[in-house]
Design a protein around this motif. Structure first.
Motif, short mmCIF file in Angstrom:
data_model
loop_
_atom_site.label_atom_id
_atom_site.label_comp_id
_atom_site.label_asym_id
_atom_site.label_seq_id
_atom_site.Cartn_x
_atom_site.Cartn_y
_atom_site.Cartn_z
N THR A 89 0.83 -1.20 0.00
CA THR A 89 0.00 0.00 0.00
C THR A 89 0.87 1.25 0.00
OG1 THR A 89 -1.72 -1.20 1.21
CG2 THR A 89 -1.87 1.20 1.20
N ALA A 90 2.04 1.19 0.65
CA ALA A 90 2.92 2.35 0.72
C ALA A 90 3.44 2.80 -0.64
CB ALA A 90 4.10 2.04 1.65
N ARG A 91 3.29 1.95 -1.68
CA ARG A 91 3.75 2.33 -3.02
C ARG A 91 2.59 2.36 -4.02
NH1 ARG A 91 9.96 -0.05 -3.38
NH2 ARG A 91 10.43 0.37 -1.19
N PHE A 92 1.38 2.52 -3.51
CA PHE A 92 0.18 2.55 -4.35
C PHE A 92 0.25 3.74 -5.32
CE2 PHE A 92 -4.76 2.58 -4.10
CZ PHE A 92 -4.83 1.92 -5.31
N CYS A 410 -3.83 9.33 -0.38
CA CYS A 410 -4.30 9.02 0.97
C CYS A 410 -4.02 7.56 1.32
CB CYS A 410 -5.80 9.32 1.09
SG CYS A 410 -6.23 11.07 0.99
N TRP A 411 -4.26 6.67 0.36
CA TRP A 411 -3.98 5.26 0.61
C TRP A 411 -2.48 5.03 0.82
CZ3 TRP A 411 -7.42 1.72 1.82
CH2 TRP A 411 -8.75 1.91 1.45
N THR A 412 -1.67 5.71 0.02
CA THR A 412 -0.23 5.59 0.17
C THR A 412 0.22 6.04 1.55
OG1 THR A 412 0.09 5.92 -2.20
CG2 THR A 412 2.00 6.31 -0.78
N ASN A 413 -0.30 7.17 2.00
CA ASN A 413 0.06 7.68 3.32
C ASN A 413 -0.36 6.70 4.42
OD1 ASN A 413 1.25 10.04 2.41
ND2 ASN A 413 -0.66 11.18 2.42
#
Length: 451
Positions: A89-92, A410-413
């Motif tokens: 998720t951190a690299r979405f 937002c998902w990445t954050n």
């Protein structure tokens, strides 16, 4: 005839616009999972290569446009039938940028673009909502990818999830991990990942590579997504030693990060690994994760004799109430005993704590500070809680999380553990005080690390 595949590993945000990036101070964990997949597919007759975007972006001094141009040059020269991205998720957001770039540059005969990894597995519909993938691979990918590259019908392949599909199936897992080939690190720039860094210690640089003994986890901590789709199994000790030797020779390293959630989950097998290492003269230093409730003095002693330079514990909180809410299934007494035994046998240990957990109050953080000071860890991590996708905490609190998830950034954050709100029972000012206070304690402890 098998289709060809280009794996694309999205870059980490820390490389963006960072012309002065210093690897030793902020090392990047080598992509063992993708390298392993590529190696396996090649043994099945697949023409496969990897575009490692973190390395390319570093080469471009953080310039995204130049990095993407290098990717396009790779696509033109390799001409893949399929392009596959694997990401957390951190690299979405990074994955979204890459796919948009590829879609804008391909005119005719565009390859199929697919995704796998934890984010696609756990949030397939969210993934499709933001990124134009042709298919998603759910769960472990080795066997599903072979079927896809044989050009079998997508809707007949276990583990393939198509847009609009109502149900998902997990990809078939390889039962015997010893059937996998040794990872070929020539797929990426192994010199980049194996250069001296502070991965194992804040006081000494070492050449280190990741290595995995087993998959899956026995436990289900509410904040973790580690065992949400992986079945528990491990390599044989003999195979694992051969893999250490193979990787050490190939990459020029003498140290490893064992990536398992806990080597204690395979305690009997890991003790055998240690015996084999001792018989070889303990040629490597390594870092292994361990749970406080899996500790005994004999096990710590054999780990140390086998070359363990540091053991990692997720103590998470000094509050019994918070540990129970986390479903951590360890007690404060077990944490103290694990620390006591590490001090007794002289084994350095690293402890990690989570703050900002649901319902956390001042008293809980006071207890956390007390446990840190009583246990005297060699090094320390303080992590701000974020309910990551795939965890029980995310699944059971979507009503208070999803309203904040407005775009891919937002998902990445969220994946970067930067939650959009506070979850504890305290004011923002009070939480900021505790965060600063505990981070200062972390700095103090880590600056004194010496081993």
């Amino acid at each position: 005839m098998m289709k060809s595949l280009l794996f694309v590993i999205p870059w980490a945000r820390k490389f963006v616009d960072n012309a002065d990036y210093v690897y030793a101070e902020s090392p990047e964990r080598a992509p063992e999972n993708v390298v392993g997949l590529a190696t396996f597919l090649r043994t099945q007759g697949v023409r496969v290569e990897i575009a490692d975007m973190s390395y390319l972006l570093m080469q471009c001094k953080g310039n995204i446009e130049q990095c993407l141009q290098l990717l396009w040059n790779k696509c033109k020269s390799f001409a893949p039938d399929v392009i596959g991205l694997s990401f957390f998720t951190a690299r979405f957001e990074t994955a979204s940028i890459i796919v948009s770039f590829l879609r804008s540059h391909y005119r005719d005969n565009a390859p199929m673009i697919i995704a796998g990894g934890i984010h696609a597995t756990l949030l397939p519909d969210i993934t499709y909502q933001y990124i134009d993938f042709d298919a998603l691979m759910i769960g472990e990918g080795e066997l599903s990818l072979v079927s896809l590259l044989k050009d079998e019908p997508l809707d007949k392949i276990r583990g393939v999830y198509l847009k609009g599909q109502r149900t998902k199936t997990m990809g078939e897992a390889i039962r015997n991990l010893d059937d996998l080939p040794m990872p070929d690190w020539s797929f990426v720039n192994k010199e980049f990942y194996s250069q001296p860094c502070y991965f194992l210690s804040y006081s000494a640089k070492e050449r280190v590579m990741p290595i995995t003994f087993g998959r899956g986890c026995l436990y289900r901590c509410n904040f973790c997504a580690h065992n949400s789709f992986l079945g528990k199994r491990c390599h044989s000790p003999e195979y694992f030693i051969d893999m250490m030797d193979y990787t050490a020779k190939q990459c020029g390293v003498n140290a490893f990060i064992v990536q398992d959630s806990s080597v204690g989950s395979f305690k009997k097998e890991w003790a055998k690994v240690c015996e084999l290492l001792i018989d070889k003269g303990s040629p490597y230093r390594w870092w292994g994760n361990l749970r406080a409730n899996q500790v005994d003095e004999d096990f710590l002693q054999i780990m140390k004799e086998a070359g363990c330079g540091k053991v990692f514990f997720g103590f998470e909180s000094g509050s019994p109430r918070i540990l129970e809410r986390m479903n951590k299934r360890v007690t404060i007494e077990q944490c103290k005993e694990a620390a006591r035994l590490c001090h007794k046998v002289g084994l350095p240990f690293y402890t990690s704590y989570i703050i900002n957990y649901f319902g956390e109050e001042d008293e809980d953080l006071q207890l956390t500070e007390r446990l840190i000071r009583e246990t005297r860890p060699t090094s320390l991590a303080i992590n701000k809680f974020s309910p990551i996708p795939g965890s029980v905490d995310f699944d059971t609190h979507q009503d208070i999380i999803l309203p904040y998830m407005k775009d891919v950034e937002c998902w990445t954050n969220l994946g970067l553990l930067n939650a959009p709100r506070l979850f504890g029972n305290m004011s923002a000012e009070r939480f900021e005080y505790w965060q600063d206070h505990l981070l200062q304690l972390k700095k103090e402890i880590n600056s004194n690390e010496d081993f």
